[in-house]
Design a protein around this motif. Sequence first.
Motif, PDB file in Angstrom:
ATOM      1  N   ARG A 179     -13.795  -6.182  36.244  1.00 38.16           N
ATOM      2  CA  ARG A 179     -12.392  -6.575  36.123  1.00 38.16           C
ATOM      3  C   ARG A 179     -11.477  -5.358  36.249  1.00 38.16           C
ATOM      4  O   ARG A 179     -10.459  -5.398  36.950  1.00 38.16           O
ATOM      5  CB  ARG A 179     -12.156  -7.252  34.767  1.00 38.16           C
ATOM      6  N   VAL A 180     -11.836  -4.293  35.574  1.00 40.43           N
ATOM      7  CA  VAL A 180     -11.015  -3.080  35.570  1.00 40.43           C
ATOM      8  C   VAL A 180     -11.098  -2.380  36.925  1.00 40.43           C
ATOM      9  O   VAL A 180     -10.085  -1.931  37.470  1.00 40.43           O
ATOM     10  CB  VAL A 180     -11.447  -2.132  34.429  1.00 40.43           C
ATOM     11  N   ILE A 181     -12.307  -2.305  37.483  1.00 42.47           N
ATOM     12  CA  ILE A 181     -12.491  -1.663  38.787  1.00 42.47           C
ATOM     13  C   ILE A 181     -11.696  -2.405  39.848  1.00 42.47           C
ATOM     14  O   ILE A 181     -10.984  -1.793  40.661  1.00 42.47           O
ATOM     15  CB  ILE A 181     -13.995  -1.619  39.136  1.00 42.47           C
ATOM     16  N   TRP A 182     -11.803  -3.737  39.849  1.00 39.84           N
ATOM     17  CA  TRP A 182     -11.071  -4.541  40.823  1.00 39.84           C
ATOM     18  C   TRP A 182      -9.575  -4.324  40.659  1.00 39.84           C
ATOM     19  O   TRP A 182      -8.855  -4.142  41.644  1.00 39.84           O
ATOM     20  CB  TRP A 182     -11.457  -6.003  40.664  1.00 39.84           C
ATOM     21  N   THR A 203     -11.305 -17.546  48.008  1.00 45.19           N
ATOM     22  CA  THR A 203     -10.191 -16.855  48.665  1.00 45.19           C
ATOM     23  C   THR A 203      -9.957 -15.480  48.048  1.00 45.19           C
ATOM     24  O   THR A 203      -9.774 -14.489  48.757  1.00 45.19           O
ATOM     25  CB  THR A 203      -8.907 -17.707  48.562  1.00 45.19           C
ATOM     26  N   LEU A 204      -9.980 -15.400  46.716  1.00 45.05           N
ATOM     27  CA  LEU A 204      -9.735 -14.111  46.072  1.00 45.05           C
ATOM     28  C   LEU A 204     -10.887 -13.137  46.284  1.00 45.05           C
ATOM     29  O   LEU A 204     -10.673 -11.925  46.360  1.00 45.05           O
ATOM     30  CB  LEU A 204      -9.433 -14.292  44.584  1.00 45.05           C
ATOM     31  N   ASP A 210      -5.709 -13.815  37.153  1.00 50.68           N
ATOM     32  CA  ASP A 210      -6.527 -14.176  38.315  1.00 50.68           C
ATOM     33  C   ASP A 210      -7.809 -13.353  38.362  1.00 50.68           C
ATOM     34  O   ASP A 210      -8.883 -13.882  38.656  1.00 50.68           O
ATOM     35  CB  ASP A 210      -5.723 -13.986  39.604  1.00 50.68           C
ATOM     36  N   ILE A 211      -7.703 -12.066  38.064  1.00 44.59           N
ATOM     37  CA  ILE A 211      -8.891 -11.215  38.049  1.00 44.59           C
ATOM     38  C   ILE A 211      -9.869 -11.716  36.986  1.00 44.59           C
ATOM     39  O   ILE A 211     -11.073 -11.843  37.236  1.00 44.59           O
ATOM     40  CB  ILE A 211      -8.502  -9.745  37.814  1.00 44.59           C
ATOM     41  N   LEU A 212      -9.351 -12.018  35.814  1.00 40.88           N
ATOM     42  CA  LEU A 212     -10.181 -12.528  34.727  1.00 40.88           C
ATOM     43  C   LEU A 212     -10.850 -13.841  35.117  1.00 40.88           C
ATOM     44  O   LEU A 212     -12.053 -14.038  34.912  1.00 40.88           O
ATOM     45  CB  LEU A 212      -9.330 -12.705  33.464  1.00 40.88           C
ATOM     46  N   MET A 218      -6.791  -4.002  31.291  1.00 42.97           N
ATOM     47  CA  MET A 218      -6.002  -4.558  32.402  1.00 42.97           C
ATOM     48  C   MET A 218      -4.540  -4.715  32.012  1.00 42.97           C
ATOM     49  O   MET A 218      -3.638  -4.424  32.807  1.00 42.97           O
ATOM     50  CB  MET A 218      -6.579  -5.905  32.855  1.00 42.97           C
ATOM     51  N   THR A 219      -4.290  -5.168  30.796  1.00 44.19           N
ATOM     52  CA  THR A 219      -2.908  -5.332  30.333  1.00 44.19           C
ATOM     53  C   THR A 219      -2.199  -3.984  30.281  1.00 44.19           C
ATOM     54  O   THR A 219      -1.046  -3.856  30.713  1.00 44.19           O
ATOM     55  CB  THR A 219      -2.886  -6.016  28.952  1.00 44.19           C
TER      56      THR A 219
END
Length: 196
Positions: free
Chosen positions: A14-17, A181-182, A153-155, A64-65
């Motif tokens: 999640r963080v890398i993306w 799609t993502l 969305d990442i989550l 992420m936040t």
Amino acid sequence: MYKVYGAVASRALRVIWMLEEIGQPYELFQIKPNSAEALALNPSGKIPVLVDGDAVLTDSVAIMTYLADKHHTLTYPAGTVERAHQDALIHTLLDEFDAVLWTAARHHAFLPEELRLPGISDSLKWEFERNLERFAKRFTGPFLQGDKMTIADILCVHCLGWAKGAGFPLENETMNNYARTLRERDAYKRSLAQMG
């Protein structure tokens, strides 16, 4: 430069993306949870960990936040109705997707053998499928909040990938198409390419 500690095949993705999406430089240190390196950074031994200067940050959603607020991207401003909706999505995903998947993983591999409940996976799969169907009813696309991609969305896409890998039911075509799609985004592909 940010330092990210964690394996790509974990919540660290999640963080890398996110860092790939926002174009921020980082160095990735592939470590496992509960390793000596992880325990030195986080007493719980959990990954990911983000190091920003002297700050050591834990928990993928908190990281992420932090990044979203710091770089003013993939988020709505605090104090707005849109941010409240974003936060609600995140809490729903953590409660109804992530927590269900993590409970299944713990009973499959992480708890001591004598504490594992092998039959629990059936009820968790039922719960996940019900939650996914309910979640899909609020989806309008192309992202969870319409036209703007956010950390939610990442989550969400990470949890859907986790569910697929764990053999959870993913019959909802709306959410499958959304995730597909993502996963075609260049930033996502660059993240996965670092799988070690």
